[in-house]
Write a protein that holds these residues in place. Structure first.
Motif, PDB file in Angstrom:
ATOM      1  N   ALA A   1      -6.429  23.562  15.530  1.00  0.00           N
ATOM      2  CA  ALA A   1      -6.321  23.035  15.027  1.00  0.00           C
ATOM      3  C   ALA A   1      -5.255  23.435  12.841  1.00  0.00           C
ATOM      4  CB  ALA A   1      -7.067  21.189  13.508  1.00  0.00           C
TER       5      ALA A   1
ATOM      6  N   GLU B   1      -2.678  25.687  13.998  1.00  0.00           N
ATOM      7  CA  GLU B   1      -1.328  24.338  14.277  1.00  0.00           C
ATOM      8  C   GLU B   1      -0.411  23.772  12.809  1.00  0.00           C
ATOM      9  OE1 GLU B   1      -1.926  20.982  16.491  1.00  0.00           O
ATOM     10  OE2 GLU B   1      -2.501  22.867  19.045  1.00  0.00           O
ATOM     11  N   GLY B   2      -1.531  24.271  12.116  1.00  0.00           N
ATOM     12  CA  GLY B   2      -0.687  23.869  10.764  1.00  0.00           C
ATOM     13  C   GLY B   2      -0.394  25.103  10.474  1.00  0.00           C
TER      14      GLY B   2
ATOM     15  N   ALA C   1      -1.319  18.492   5.762  1.00  0.00           N
ATOM     16  CA  ALA C   1      -1.498  18.741   7.143  1.00  0.00           C
ATOM     17  C   ALA C   1      -2.971  18.266   7.866  1.00  0.00           C
ATOM     18  CB  ALA C   1      -0.877  19.438   7.479  1.00  0.00           C
TER      19      ALA C   1
ATOM     20  N   LYS D   1      -4.750  15.333   7.066  1.00  0.00           N
ATOM     21  CA  LYS D   1      -3.989  14.329   7.026  1.00  0.00           C
ATOM     22  C   LYS D   1      -4.800  14.201   9.209  1.00  0.00           C
ATOM     23  CE  LYS D   1      -0.155  12.877   5.564  1.00  0.00           C
ATOM     24  NZ  LYS D   1       1.382  13.450   5.093  1.00  0.00           N
ATOM     25  N   ARG D   2      -4.398  15.978   9.790  1.00  0.00           N
ATOM     26  CA  ARG D   2      -5.155  15.537  10.836  1.00  0.00           C
ATOM     27  C   ARG D   2      -6.855  15.415  11.647  1.00  0.00           C
ATOM     28  NH1 ARG D   2      -3.953  20.394  14.900  1.00  0.00           N
ATOM     29  NH2 ARG D   2      -5.173  20.064  17.092  1.00  0.00           N
TER      30      ARG D   2
END
Length: 81
Positions: free
Chosen positions: A9, A12-13, A49, A52-53
């Motif tokens: 995560a 990816e962010g 981000a 949120k994720r």
């Protein structure tokens, strides 16, 4: 969620805010702002981000804990435990 899921995560962010770079090539202790040449707004977008994720509240006082990949993974792992 495992540490590897959290690391994915985070990476990816970072890819989303700095798509021209490869965050997997950055060491766990490197300052993300310098390594990715991002400004404070990009860093804020990265934090948002992650929030949120992962559905984790990240207060502004804790932002310095997210300045490295290793720090971000450790911080988020502790918050999700």
């Amino acid at each position: 969620m495992t540490r590897e899921d959290i690391r994915t995560a985070v990476l990816e962010g970072l890819s989303n805010i700095a798509p021209e770079t490869d965050p997997t090539s950055i060491g766990d202790a490197a300052d993300l702002r310098e390594a990715l040449d991002i400004d404070s707004m990009d860093f804020l977008n990265f934090v948002i981000a992650l929030h949120k994720r992962l559905q984790v509240a990240i207060p502004e006082v804790d932002y310095p804990k997210l300045l490295t990949i290793g720090g971000a993974v450790d911080y988020l792992d502790a918050k999700l435990a």
